[in-house]
Design an enzyme around this catalytic site. Structure first.
Site, PDB file in Angstrom:
ATOM      1  N   LYS A   1     -47.455  26.889  12.986  1.00  8.36           N
ATOM      2  CA  LYS A   1     -47.220  27.794  14.125  1.00  8.36           C
ATOM      3  C   LYS A   1     -46.314  27.198  15.423  1.00  8.36           C
ATOM      4  CE  LYS A   1     -51.091  27.902  17.507  1.00  8.36           C
ATOM      5  NZ  LYS A   1     -51.398  28.584  18.551  1.00  8.36           N
TER       6      LYS A   1
ATOM      7  N   LYS B   1     -57.135  20.530  16.583  1.00  6.45           N
ATOM      8  CA  LYS B   1     -56.740  19.684  17.654  1.00  6.45           C
ATOM      9  C   LYS B   1     -57.676  18.366  17.630  1.00  6.45           C
ATOM     10  CE  LYS B   1     -55.063  23.188  20.655  1.00  6.45           C
ATOM     11  NZ  LYS B   1     -54.818  23.959  21.932  1.00  6.45           N
TER      12      LYS B   1
ATOM     13  N   LYS C   1     -47.039  25.306  22.046  1.00  8.52           N
ATOM     14  CA  LYS C   1     -46.215  24.559  23.314  1.00  8.52           C
ATOM     15  C   LYS C   1     -46.386  23.222  23.277  1.00  8.52           C
ATOM     16  CE  LYS C   1     -48.398  28.029  26.317  1.00  8.52           C
ATOM     17  NZ  LYS C   1     -49.850  27.905  25.742  1.00  8.52           N
TER      18      LYS C   1
HETATM   19  N1  AQP Z   1     -46.689  30.707  17.123  1.00 13.05           N
HETATM   20  C1  AQP Z   1     -47.303  31.840  17.753  1.00 13.05           C
HETATM   21  N2  AQP Z   1     -47.084  33.039  17.383  1.00 13.05           N
HETATM   22  C2  AQP Z   1     -47.700  34.247  17.729  1.00 13.05           C
HETATM   23  N3  AQP Z   1     -48.544  34.087  18.855  1.00 13.05           N
HETATM   24  C3  AQP Z   1     -49.022  32.990  19.285  1.00 13.05           C
HETATM   25  N4  AQP Z   1     -49.781  32.366  20.307  1.00 13.05           N
HETATM   26  C4  AQP Z   1     -49.499  31.173  20.350  1.00 13.05           C
HETATM   27  N5  AQP Z   1     -48.829  30.948  19.542  1.00 13.05           N
HETATM   28  C5  AQP Z   1     -48.401  31.786  18.685  1.00 13.05           C
HETATM   29  C6  AQP Z   1     -50.344  33.760  21.069  1.00 13.05           C
HETATM   30  O1  AQP Z   1     -49.976  33.326  22.615  1.00 13.05           O
HETATM   31  C7  AQP Z   1     -51.287  33.633  23.227  1.00 13.05           C
HETATM   32  C8  AQP Z   1     -51.426  32.457  24.104  1.00 13.05           C
HETATM   33  O2  AQP Z   1     -51.693  31.284  23.571  1.00 13.05           O
HETATM   34  P1  AQP Z   1     -52.517  30.220  24.468  1.00 13.05           P
HETATM   35  O3  AQP Z   1     -51.546  29.416  25.332  1.00 13.05           O
HETATM   36  O4  AQP Z   1     -53.689  30.437  25.090  1.00 13.05           O
HETATM   37  O5  AQP Z   1     -52.692  29.155  23.264  1.00 13.05           O
HETATM   38  P2  AQP Z   1     -52.479  28.613  21.964  1.00 13.05           P
HETATM   39  O6  AQP Z   1     -52.534  29.869  20.978  1.00 13.05           O
HETATM   40  O7  AQP Z   1     -53.180  27.439  21.656  1.00 13.05           O
HETATM   41  O8  AQP Z   1     -50.791  28.400  22.026  1.00 13.05           O
HETATM   42  P3  AQP Z   1     -49.876  27.370  21.866  1.00 13.05           P
HETATM   43  O9  AQP Z   1     -48.509  27.576  22.160  1.00 13.05           O
HETATM   44  O10 AQP Z   1     -50.148  26.686  20.285  1.00 13.05           O
HETATM   45  O11 AQP Z   1     -50.473  26.233  22.914  1.00 13.05           O
HETATM   46  P4  AQP Z   1     -51.001  24.802  22.927  1.00 13.05           P
HETATM   47  O12 AQP Z   1     -49.896  24.046  22.061  1.00 13.05           O
HETATM   48  O13 AQP Z   1     -51.211  24.296  24.204  1.00 13.05           O
HETATM   49  O14 AQP Z   1     -52.425  24.992  22.035  1.00 13.05           O
HETATM   50  C9  AQP Z   1     -52.629  33.820  22.194  1.00 13.05           C
HETATM   51  O15 AQP Z   1     -52.682  35.135  22.276  1.00 13.05           O
HETATM   52  C10 AQP Z   1     -51.887  33.273  21.005  1.00 13.05           C
HETATM   53  O16 AQP Z   1     -52.668  33.873  19.922  1.00 13.05           O
END
Ligand code: AQP
Length: 326
Positions: free
Chosen positions: A192, A111, A195
């Protein structure tokens, strides 16, 4: 029966990765365990957020939790910023963490990539996440495999403090789904699904309409071979789609390979669109029923009260052992 804690950031439309990697496990665990599920809004502000959108996303995640089957009679559901002990324990753990270990976190590196300076909150994200977990004497943390490093640092912080002061915290462990645990971006299966990704077609949100689901799947990156075969190393695109297919149907990976033997990607993708539309429709309908209801607010108010009662005791224990206050 064990204590389970996990959370999701209210940073946008919850996608298939969040659901299949983490939230689906939340539902599976609640019958046998004592579960606490949080909407981690304090984590969300480690990157810039629009205040109005943030508020909306908090309630969206809460409503989605209930829509996918988290039952507030069995599990505590609450919003992180409503329980101030998270920030308090976060500070305490920051004092026992080292800049070296925090700078090795891949999420921080990803990030912060290409920026000369990053917000301190992004750097300290892991100590706040450790606080979320340790605050509830958590034993099991169901998360996506991408969070493994954060679970490890939580365990390190727990042991570091316990070794110094005696039994302060319960040592937690991650619960990761093995096969297909990480859902990859549809436009680039080496990354991965996320969001915050700019390309809307890289992800499918649980609230996306049928047309968007169809477009994202039909445009998903595969390879030129045309053979539906699971091979994450050499065929990550089609393997990622097989993972999604198997999660939303009764078919195993082998059954899917057999069904599409000699058929090609076109029919496979069309069928996957149908499977997904049918799988997501009931979640979307339930979400709209709950989203603007009074019930949602009372679930969150009640959850915050119950969470705070546990958090207060654990934080008191930590303060006493460490010698804070009087
Ligand atoms: N691509 C993924 N595959 C499997 N698990 C995933 N998680 C996130 N992306 C994947 C799991 O979702 C849970 C919640 O995630 P989060 O919102 O706390 O943060 P993150 O991992 O940073 O998710 P994003 O979608 O990538 O959000 P942004 O873009 O905002 O950073 C966690 O248990 C995570 O492992």
């Amino acid at each position: 029966m064990g204590r389970v804690f996990s959370g999701v950031q209210p940073t946008g439309n919850i996608h298939l990765g969040n659901y299949l990697g983490a939230i689906k496990q939340f539902v599976d665990l609640q019958d046998e365990n004592d579960c606490i599920y949080c909407i981690v809004d304090l984590h969300a502000i480690t990157v810039e957020q629009d205040p109005k959108e943030l508020r909306e996303h908090i309630l969206d995640v809460a409503a989605l939790y209930l829509a996918v089957g988290i039952d507030p009679k069995k599990s505590i559901v609450f919003v992180q910023s409503k329980v101030p002990q998270h920030a308090e324990l976060g500070w305490l753990l920051t004092c026992y963490s080292y800049t070296g270990e925090l700078s090795r976190m891949t999420q921080f590196k990803d990030k912060g990539k290409g920026r000369e300076s990053v917000p301190t909150g992004l750097f300290m994200y892991p100590t706040l996440m450790a606080a979320d977990i340790l605050l509830y004497d958590t034993e099991i943390v169901p998360v996506g495999i991408d969070q493994k490093q954060h679970i490890e640092i939580t365990r390190d912080l727990c042991n570091r403090i316990n070794n110094k002061y005696g039994e302060v915290f319960v040592e937690p462990d991650g619960r990761f789904l093995k096969e297909g645990a990480k859902i990859m971006a549809l436009d680039d299966p080496t990354k991965k699904m996320s969001k915050s990704a700019a390309n809307e077609l890289s992800k499918i949100g649980l609230l996306d309409d049928d047309a968007k689901i169809k477009k994202a799947i039909m445009k998903a990156t595969t390879d030129s071979e045309g053979i539906v075969k699971y091979d994450m190393d050499n065929k990550p695109g089609i393997s990622n789609l097989i993972n999604i297919y198997t999660a939303f149907s009764d078919l195993s990976v082998e059954e899917i390979e057999k069904k599409y033997d000699g058929v090609g990607y076109g029919q496979f993708k069309k069928d996957l669109v149908e499977v997904l539309i049918n799988g997501l429709k009931p979640i979307r309908e339930k979400f709209h029923e709950i989203r603007n209801s009074d019930e949602l607010i009372s679930v969150l108010d009640d959850g915050a009260k119950r969470a705070e009662a546990i958090a207060t005791e654990v934080l008191k224990r930590a303060y006493n052992k460490i010698g804070l206050g009087y």
